[in-house]
Scaffold this motif. Structure first.
Motif, PDB file in Angstrom:
ATOM      1  N   LEU A 132      59.320   3.797 -29.929  1.00 14.40           N
ATOM      2  CA  LEU A 132      58.857   5.168 -29.713  1.00 14.40           C
ATOM      3  C   LEU A 132      57.343   5.276 -29.838  1.00 14.40           C
ATOM      4  CD1 LEU A 132      61.586   7.239 -31.599  1.00 14.40           C
ATOM      5  CD2 LEU A 132      61.302   6.948 -29.141  1.00 14.40           C
ATOM      6  N   THR A 133      56.777   4.485 -30.764  1.00 16.43           N
ATOM      7  CA  THR A 133      55.329   4.551 -30.963  1.00 16.43           C
ATOM      8  C   THR A 133      54.585   4.045 -29.741  1.00 16.43           C
ATOM      9  OG1 THR A 133      55.609   4.268 -33.342  1.00 16.43           O
ATOM     10  CG2 THR A 133      53.429   3.786 -32.436  1.00 16.43           C
ATOM     11  N   HIS A 134      55.137   3.021 -29.081  1.00 20.91           N
ATOM     12  CA  HIS A 134      54.442   2.410 -27.952  1.00 20.91           C
ATOM     13  C   HIS A 134      54.929   2.926 -26.610  1.00 20.91           C
ATOM     14  CE1 HIS A 134      53.635  -0.387 -31.284  1.00 20.91           C
ATOM     15  NE2 HIS A 134      52.537  -0.678 -30.629  1.00 20.91           N
ATOM     16  N   LEU A 135      55.777   3.943 -26.629  1.00 18.67           N
ATOM     17  CA  LEU A 135      56.164   4.560 -25.368  1.00 18.67           C
ATOM     18  C   LEU A 135      54.992   5.347 -24.794  1.00 18.67           C
ATOM     19  CD1 LEU A 135      59.768   6.020 -25.899  1.00 18.67           C
ATOM     20  CD2 LEU A 135      59.090   4.219 -24.336  1.00 18.67           C
ATOM     21  N   SER A 136      54.952   5.434 -23.480  1.00 21.58           N
ATOM     22  CA  SER A 136      53.937   6.264 -22.840  1.00 21.58           C
ATOM     23  C   SER A 136      54.390   7.710 -22.731  1.00 21.58           C
ATOM     24  CB  SER A 136      53.621   5.724 -21.440  1.00 21.58           C
ATOM     25  OG  SER A 136      54.790   5.730 -20.634  1.00 21.58           O
ATOM     26  N   SER A 137      55.621   7.985 -23.155  1.00 19.34           N
ATOM     27  CA  SER A 137      56.175   9.337 -23.108  1.00 19.34           C
ATOM     28  C   SER A 137      56.182   9.940 -24.504  1.00 19.34           C
ATOM     29  CB  SER A 137      57.607   9.317 -22.552  1.00 19.34           C
ATOM     30  OG  SER A 137      57.656   8.719 -21.276  1.00 19.34           O
ATOM     31  N   GLY A 138      56.013  11.252 -24.555  1.00 20.46           N
ATOM     32  CA  GLY A 138      56.152  11.964 -25.810  1.00 20.46           C
ATOM     33  C   GLY A 138      57.620  12.249 -26.097  1.00 20.46           C
TER      34      GLY A 138
ATOM     35  N   LYS B 264      49.368  12.977 -29.049  1.00 25.38           N
ATOM     36  CA  LYS B 264      48.224  12.681 -28.181  1.00 25.38           C
ATOM     37  C   LYS B 264      48.286  13.498 -26.901  1.00 25.38           C
ATOM     38  CE  LYS B 264      45.723   8.801 -26.133  1.00 25.38           C
ATOM     39  NZ  LYS B 264      45.678   7.317 -25.955  1.00 25.38           N
ATOM     40  N   ILE B 265      49.477  13.628 -26.307  1.00 29.62           N
ATOM     41  CA  ILE B 265      49.606  14.383 -25.065  1.00 29.62           C
ATOM     42  C   ILE B 265      49.336  15.865 -25.308  1.00 29.62           C
ATOM     43  CG2 ILE B 265      51.235  15.131 -23.296  1.00 29.62           C
ATOM     44  CD1 ILE B 265      52.554  12.408 -23.457  1.00 29.62           C
ATOM     45  N   LEU B 266      49.895  16.403 -26.392  1.00 29.45           N
ATOM     46  CA  LEU B 266      49.758  17.835 -26.666  1.00 29.45           C
ATOM     47  C   LEU B 266      48.482  18.170 -27.416  1.00 29.45           C
ATOM     48  CD1 LEU B 266      53.435  18.656 -27.713  1.00 29.45           C
ATOM     49  CD2 LEU B 266      52.391  18.811 -25.455  1.00 29.45           C
ATOM     50  N   ALA B 267      47.767  17.140 -27.922  1.00 28.83           N
ATOM     51  CA  ALA B 267      46.519  17.352 -28.671  1.00 28.83           C
ATOM     52  C   ALA B 267      46.741  18.277 -29.858  1.00 28.83           C
ATOM     53  CB  ALA B 267      45.427  17.901 -27.753  1.00 28.83           C
ATOM     54  N   VAL B 268      47.876  18.071 -30.562  1.00 29.77           N
ATOM     55  CA  VAL B 268      48.238  18.905 -31.710  1.00 29.77           C
ATOM     56  C   VAL B 268      48.838  18.004 -32.781  1.00 29.77           C
ATOM     57  CG1 VAL B 268      49.798  20.727 -32.525  1.00 29.77           C
ATOM     58  CG2 VAL B 268      48.633  20.992 -30.356  1.00 29.77           C
TER      59      VAL B 268
ATOM     60  N   LEU C  59      53.226  18.527 -17.147  1.00 33.77           N
ATOM     61  CA  LEU C  59      54.199  17.718 -17.888  1.00 33.77           C
ATOM     62  C   LEU C  59      55.533  17.733 -17.159  1.00 33.77           C
ATOM     63  CD1 LEU C  59      53.593  18.931 -21.573  1.00 33.77           C
ATOM     64  CD2 LEU C  59      52.429  17.092 -20.341  1.00 33.77           C
ATOM     65  N   ILE C  60      56.163  16.570 -17.090  1.00 31.46           N
ATOM     66  CA  ILE C  60      57.558  16.468 -16.657  1.00 31.46           C
ATOM     67  C   ILE C  60      58.392  16.350 -17.927  1.00 31.46           C
ATOM     68  CG2 ILE C  60      59.259  15.127 -15.386  1.00 31.46           C
ATOM     69  CD1 ILE C  60      57.306  16.585 -13.613  1.00 31.46           C
TER      70      ILE C  60
ATOM     71  N   VAL D 234      62.011  14.554 -24.056  1.00 32.18           N
ATOM     72  CA  VAL D 234      61.077  13.511 -23.606  1.00 32.18           C
ATOM     73  C   VAL D 234      60.196  14.113 -22.518  1.00 32.18           C
ATOM     74  CG1 VAL D 234      60.847  11.216 -22.606  1.00 32.18           C
ATOM     75  CG2 VAL D 234      62.781  11.725 -24.107  1.00 32.18           C
ATOM     76  N   PHE D 235      58.887  13.954 -22.662  1.00 31.70           N
ATOM     77  CA  PHE D 235      57.979  14.515 -21.656  1.00 31.70           C
ATOM     78  C   PHE D 235      56.862  13.525 -21.355  1.00 31.70           C
ATOM     79  CE2 PHE D 235      56.855  16.072 -25.852  1.00 31.70           C
ATOM     80  CZ  PHE D 235      55.505  15.798 -25.952  1.00 31.70           C
ATOM     81  N   ASP D 236      56.403  13.560 -20.104  1.00 32.54           N
ATOM     82  CA  ASP D 236      55.327  12.685 -19.623  1.00 32.54           C
ATOM     83  C   ASP D 236      54.217  13.546 -19.052  1.00 32.54           C
ATOM     84  OD1 ASP D 236      56.463   9.760 -19.681  1.00 32.54           O
ATOM     85  OD2 ASP D 236      58.070  11.003 -18.884  1.00 32.54           O
ATOM     86  N   ASP D 237      52.989  13.105 -19.302  1.00 30.69           N
ATOM     87  CA  ASP D 237      51.827  13.767 -18.731  1.00 30.69           C
ATOM     88  C   ASP D 237      51.548  13.134 -17.365  1.00 30.69           C
ATOM     89  OD1 ASP D 237      49.516  15.038 -18.102  1.00 30.69           O
ATOM     90  OD2 ASP D 237      48.393  14.432 -19.877  1.00 30.69           O
TER      91      ASP D 237
END
Length: 491
Positions: A132-138, A157-161, A214-215, A234-237
């Motif tokens: 999960l840590t090294h996934l490119s998805s949130g 990182k994706i949500l900047a929160v 985001l998807i 699960v979401f991707d930027d």
């Protein structure tokens, strides 16, 4: 004297002998009595001691298994399940000891199985956390009632929160606290309230870095227990992917325009100039003015269309960047010196951190970006007597990758709020003139060098453009730079 018979004589002797024996025994009565008492006493004492020893021996033999059971019980209570007791007999105590040994052996096997299971669970948890840590998805994990349980670092990182502060809290509080995340929290809440099994949405956020797409996909977990049921989000930027697709489409449009439009423009311009040169002097009055105005308009519009096509072509061309190790502060001062005569900017201010490391950039590309930003700031502050342009550098904090931050700030009216999410898109501009490609090209130049650029409005007023550039691994500049000596502030 009368003679007695011999029998009487013998009887007399016998009586005399018995009397002597009696007198002797009478004399020895007390010593014999004492001897008998002492003998009997000794015999009784020896019998008592033997009986006592036998009793103690029997008691010890009888209590020994119980003592061993007590010691074994204490050992088991302290966690020693390897304790085994010796079996001395086959009676009830022997059966009890055997049962105790069997019990401890089963407990030991169960404990080993539990320990192995815990180790496997811990290994699986570590493996899952690593994945999960090294996934490119949130990834977000929600409880059945919509409470945020866990998340991975990519989600932050994706949500900047900082999502840790929202754990064990309803997901709606994320949107309540950070308004830019309201579309995400609303979509998640809507699907969880409808108890949807599987769903997918495309969500657009107005993040500080611009428009973010985001998807988002959600799945309802099987309801095994209250602690395991819930939802996984699960979401991707895909902002970069969409931007790349859009840039590629614009590039294709630019190439077609350069081919289909620019070629006819030159004959049109030459024809207009030829008509003007040949017939303008032969006309008079209104006809001459009309022809003059018409040909000038044609020539001017052709020049404008040529400039637009050239901008198209430049935007469509691949970047030919040559990154070198550069001292950013010197480069900034060099660029500012070129614009000091600009009458639209009253004050130039440089707030340069002397401790920032060297950066790996293409100086020519950065010059182009900053020239565009300075010209935009000058146009925005036209007519403002106290217009001030500030360039500030500092090292990024709280970032995993080392980088240098460059801030370009002016005191103009700022960016229109509705354009902040798309200000770096092609053909988005607030000017009455221009193709709207300057900031789009600037973003391409910065991102091609591994950096990032974003725009926002300064709370104190004016526009703020923040550029992040990668730090170089070299300790000395590798590219020649012209410029003046670095200073902390300049006006």
């Amino acid at each position: 004297l009368y003679p007695l018979p011999l029998r009487y004589s013998r009887l007399g002797e016998s009586v005399q002998s018995a009397s002597d024996e009696y007198n002797r025994l009478k004399f020895l009565r007390q010593p014999l009595k004492l001897n008998f008492v002492i003998t009997l006493t000794l015999v009784t004492l020896m019998t008592t001691l033997i009986a006592l020893w036998l009793a103690i021996y029997s008691t010890r033999r009888l209590v020994a298994p119980l003592r061993e059971l007590a010691e074994g019980t204490r050992a088991v209570a302290s966690g020693d399940y390897l304790k085994q007791l010796p079996v001395h007999s086959t009676d009830e105590l022997g059966v009890l000891v055997s049962s105790f040994n069997q019990m401890t052996n089963q407990i030991r096997l169960a404990q080993e199985a539990t320990a192995n299971s815990q180790q496997q669970t811990e290994a699986q948890r570590t493996y899952l956390e690593t994945v999960l840590t090294h996934l490119s998805s949130g990834v977000l994990s929600l409880a059945k009632d919509g409470t945020l349980r866990t998340h991975n670092t990519i989600a932050e990182k994706i949500l900047a929160v900082d999502l840790t502060a929202f754990e064990q809290r309803p997901i709606t509080t994320l949107g309540d606290t950070h308004s830019q995340l309201t579309p995400l929290s609303s979509a998640i809440t809507r699907h969880t309230q409808h108890n949807d099994q599987d769903w997918q949405d495309q969500i657009v956020l107005a993040s500080p870095y611009g428009r973010q797409t985001l998807i988002c996909r959600g799945t309802r977990l099987p309801e095994t227990t209250d602690t395991l049921s819930g939802y996984v989000i699960v979401f991707d930027d895909v902002s970069a992917l969409i931007r790349a697709q859009r840039d590629a489409a614009w590039g294709e449009v630019a190439r077609r325009l350069a081919h289909e439009i620019k070629n006819p423009l030159t004959p049109i311009q030459l024809s207009a100039e030829r008509i003007r040169a040949k017939y303008l002097k032969h006309l008079a009055g209104d006809d001459q003015a009309t022809l003059d105005r018409a040909t000038r308009t044609i020539i001017a519009q052709v020049d404008l269309m040529k400039s637009l096509v050239d901008a198209f072509s430049h935007y469509a061309q691949p970047m030919q960047l040559k990154p070198v190790t550069t001292e950013l502060n010197r480069l900034l001062q060099d660029i500012i010196e070129l614009h000091r005569q600009n009458k639209k900017i009253n004050t130039f201010e440089l707030d340069l951190d002397d401790t920032v490391p060297l950066v790996r950039i293409d100086p020519a590309g950065i010059r182009q970006v900053l020239n565009n930003l300075v010209i935009n700031a000058a146009d925005a502050m036209a007519g403002i007597p106290s217009g001030r342009l500030t360039l500030r550098t500092h090292q990024a904090t709280g970032s995993k990758d080392r980088s240098v931050v460059l801030e370009v700030r002016d005191t103009g009216p700022g960016f229109p709020q509705e354009l902040l999410g798309s200000i770096f898109d092609p053909y988005v501009t607030t000017k009455t003139k221009g193709a709207g490609l300057g900031l789009a090209i600037a973003r391409r130049i910065i991102e091609e060098q591994g950096g990032s650029i974003r725009a926002e409005n300064d709370p104190a007023g004016g526009a703020l453009v923040i550029i992040q550039l990668p730090v170089s691994l070299d300790t000395k500049p590798t590219g020649p730079l012209e410029g003046i000596t670095n200073t902390a502030s300049s006006h």
